[in-house]
Design a protein around this motif. Structure first.
Motif, short mmCIF file in Angstrom:
data_model
loop_
_atom_site.label_atom_id
_atom_site.label_comp_id
_atom_site.label_asym_id
_atom_site.label_seq_id
_atom_site.Cartn_x
_atom_site.Cartn_y
_atom_site.Cartn_z
N VAL A 232 10.94 -6.28 -9.56
CA VAL A 232 11.05 -4.96 -8.90
C VAL A 232 11.37 -5.17 -7.43
N ALA A 233 12.35 -4.44 -6.93
CA ALA A 233 12.74 -4.57 -5.52
C ALA A 233 11.64 -4.04 -4.62
N GLU A 234 11.44 -4.72 -3.48
CA GLU A 234 10.35 -4.37 -2.57
C GLU A 234 10.43 -2.91 -2.09
N ASP A 235 11.66 -2.43 -1.90
CA ASP A 235 11.78 -1.06 -1.34
C ASP A 235 11.46 0.03 -2.38
N LYS A 236 11.20 -0.38 -3.62
CA LYS A 236 10.77 0.61 -4.63
C LYS A 236 9.25 0.70 -4.71
N ILE A 237 8.57 -0.20 -3.99
CA ILE A 237 7.10 -0.24 -4.04
C ILE A 237 6.54 0.40 -2.77
N LEU A 238 5.86 1.52 -2.93
CA LEU A 238 5.25 2.19 -1.77
C LEU A 238 3.74 2.09 -1.90
N PHE A 239 3.04 1.86 -0.79
CA PHE A 239 1.58 1.80 -0.89
C PHE A 239 0.92 2.49 0.28
N GLU A 240 -0.31 2.95 0.04
CA GLU A 240 -1.14 3.56 1.08
C GLU A 240 -2.49 2.88 1.06
N LEU A 241 -2.87 2.33 2.21
CA LEU A 241 -4.20 1.71 2.34
C LEU A 241 -5.14 2.72 2.97
N PHE A 242 -6.39 2.75 2.51
CA PHE A 242 -7.39 3.65 3.10
C PHE A 242 -8.28 2.92 4.10
N THR A 243 -8.43 1.62 3.91
CA THR A 243 -9.27 0.86 4.84
C THR A 243 -8.54 -0.40 5.26
N SER A 244 -8.88 -0.86 6.45
CA SER A 244 -8.21 -2.08 6.91
C SER A 244 -9.16 -3.25 6.71
N SER A 245 -8.58 -4.36 6.27
CA SER A 245 -9.40 -5.56 6.13
C SER A 245 -9.60 -6.14 7.52
N ASP A 246 -10.73 -6.80 7.73
CA ASP A 246 -10.97 -7.40 9.05
C ASP A 246 -9.99 -8.52 9.29
N THR A 247 -9.29 -8.43 10.41
CA THR A 247 -8.35 -9.50 10.75
C THR A 247 -8.75 -10.05 12.10
N GLU A 248 -8.80 -11.35 12.18
CA GLU A 248 -9.16 -11.96 13.47
C GLU A 248 -8.04 -11.71 14.47
N PRO A 292 -1.80 10.22 20.09
CA PRO A 292 -2.20 10.42 18.68
C PRO A 292 -2.80 9.15 18.07
N TYR A 293 -3.83 9.30 17.29
CA TYR A 293 -4.38 8.18 16.53
C TYR A 293 -5.28 8.73 15.44
N SER A 294 -5.58 7.88 14.46
CA SER A 294 -6.51 8.30 13.42
C SER A 294 -7.41 7.13 13.03
N CYS A 295 -6.88 6.15 12.26
CA CYS A 295 -7.76 5.13 11.67
C CYS A 295 -8.20 4.05 12.66
N GLN A 296 -7.40 3.78 13.69
CA GLN A 296 -7.63 2.69 14.65
C GLN A 296 -7.75 1.33 13.97
N GLY A 297 -7.22 1.24 12.76
CA GLY A 297 -7.34 -0.02 12.02
C GLY A 297 -5.99 -0.52 11.51
N GLY A 298 -4.90 0.09 11.97
CA GLY A 298 -3.57 -0.39 11.57
C GLY A 298 -3.15 0.00 10.17
N VAL A 299 -3.79 1.04 9.59
CA VAL A 299 -3.39 1.41 8.23
C VAL A 299 -2.80 2.82 8.09
N CYS A 300 -2.90 3.66 9.13
CA CYS A 300 -2.48 5.05 8.87
C CYS A 300 -1.09 5.42 9.40
N SER A 301 -0.67 4.89 10.51
CA SER A 301 0.64 5.15 11.14
C SER A 301 0.63 6.26 12.20
N SER A 302 -0.54 6.87 12.46
CA SER A 302 -0.60 7.95 13.47
C SER A 302 -0.18 7.50 14.87
N CYS A 303 -0.48 6.23 15.19
CA CYS A 303 -0.39 5.80 16.59
C CYS A 303 0.94 5.14 16.94
#
Ligand SMILES: Cc1cc2nc3c(=O)[nH]c(=O)nc-3n(C[C@H](O)[C@H](O)[C@H](O)COP(=O)(O)OP(=O)(O)OC[C@H]3O[C@@H](n4cnc5c(N)ncnc54)[C@H](O)[C@@H]3O)c2cc1C
Ligand code: FES
Length: 349
Positions: A232-248, A292-303
């Motif tokens: 499956v081509a990557e551009d056919k796969i859409l995803f939405e994350l609700f939480t961000s994993s901790d990244t150093e 503008p901001y929402s999640c502050q975790g790099g998962v929502c796209s508001s900022c």
């Protein structure tokens, strides 16, 4: 820019013992502001225990319903999700930002075959997308693979049943339960074998136009990797994350010194100096600039903002494509300045 509007809650409906649906009353004057595309989310702002919290919630209602409903699942010890489940009632008012987000489905003239893999509260945007797909064309099909602990904990179970009754030959649902053995359902979690069963066995004759994934990051990664392994081509796969994993934050470690930054929001520009070790959004909010901001975790796209001069580097980015980064877009909640001067524009995105 982060334009919030006070909306009255028209209804609070229990979805499961641990999830509620909130439906908002949209005054005529705000109908345009709250027009949305299936799959988008809204940001709610509210005072909880004396502190202002902002949280993103995907809209579960379809655009055609004329309603804005969100489904909120209680997260153990969660600030807003617990408050919403235990304290909010109809008639209460909440600050709500206009709908946004890129995890969307839009119908064109072509017939669409769509599949979604959702787990837990990840069903919310999928509800909106599923209805929109099924209404969009009389030949469209929708396959939903939906993982939960048990039927009792399954959000929107009744609404899904109603859609199945309405679109008997075009809407297919496979439930996956991790703590309950149920007839006609799979036992366990959504994993590689589940994805293969759907795309290589049950629906092997179907060419899917898009794959929508929403749930825990581990599920999204497994489903996405399996789909890619199946060609499956990557551009056919859409995803939405609700939480961000901790990244150093390995970017900050190597940075020292200050940056003169100029920030444009709503046609107004502000200049100040910030530490390179700080994140752009944090520094902007410290200056009381209404970005503008929402999640502050790099998962929502508001900022998202555009860099018009200088360079910045993101701690993590699961939202912007390489092309968008190359053209200067940045998630300001994840960005450290790299250059002595940096200009970012929130309006030009
Ligand atoms: C684009 C987007 C759309 C979203 N849509 C929905 C939706 O439709 N329905 C919904 O219920 N939630 C949704 N969320 C998640 C929501 O924004 C909150 O993060 C969630 O409700 C928890 O908030 P809280 O204040 O209760 O928890 P917090 O007080 O922020 O967190 C408490 C603890 O729980 C952890 N945690 C936070 N969220 C989760 C989670 N989802 N699962 C497991 N652990 C978690 C945190 O890491 C923390 O340790 C969405 C998030 C994004 C970014
Ligand atoms: S605030 Fe959500 S991605 Fe930055």
């Amino acid at each position: 820019m982060s334009d919030f509007h006070s909306l009255k809650i028209a209804a609070v409906d229990a979805l499961t013992p641990n999830a509620v649906a909130l439906t908002f009353e949209i005054p005529d004057g705000l109908k345009d502001t709250f027009t949305f595309t299936a799959g988008q989310y809204i940001t709610l702002k509210h005072m909880v225990n004396g502190e202002e919290v902002r949280r993103a919630y995907s809209i579960s209602s379809a655009p055609s319903s004329g309603k804005i409903t969100v489904g909120i699942k209680k997260v153990p010890n969660g600030t807003f999700s617990v408050y919403a489940n235990e304290s909010l009632k109809s008639g209460d008012e909440i600050e709500v930002m206009h709908p946004e987000g890129r995890f969307v489905f839009e119908q064109n003239t072509a017939v669409k075959n769509i599949v979604a893999f959702a787990a837990g509260s990840g069903i919310t945007p999928i509800m909106s997308i599923a209805q929109t797909v099924l209404e969009g064309h009389p030949d469209n099909t929708f396959v939903l693979v939906f993982g939960n602990q048990s039927p009792q904990e399954t959000m929107y179970l009744k609404a899904i049943q109603e859609l199945q009754d309405k679109y008997t030959n075009r809407f297919f649902v496979k439930y996956v339960y991790s703590r309950s053995q149920e007839e006609n359902s799979l036992f366990g979690r959504i994993e590689t074998s589940t994805v293969n069963f759907i795309v290589k066995n049950k629906f092997k004759e179907t060419t899917f136009d898009a794959f929508y994934l929403c749930g825990p990051e581990a599920m999204i990664n497994t489903v996405s990797d399996t789909l890619k392994n199946n060609g499956v081509a990557e551009d056919k796969i859409l995803f939405e994350l609700f939480t961000s994993s901790d990244t150093e934050d390995t970017v900050a470690e190597n940075l020292d010194g200050k940056t003169n930054i100029e920030v444009t929001v709503d046609d107004e520009s502000f200049s100040f100096t910030m530490d390179k070790k700080a994140l752009v959004l944090d520094a902007v909010l410290k200056e009381k600039i209404d970005a503008p901001y929402s999640c502050q975790g790099g998962v929502c796209s508001s900022c998202i903002a555009r860099i018009t001069e200088g360079k910045a580097e993101m701690v993590k980015n699961q939202i912007l494509t390489d092309g968008e980064v190359a053209e200067g877009l940045i998630l300001t909640c994840q960005a450290h300045p790299l250059t002595p001067t940096l200009k970012v524009d929130y309006d030009d995105v």
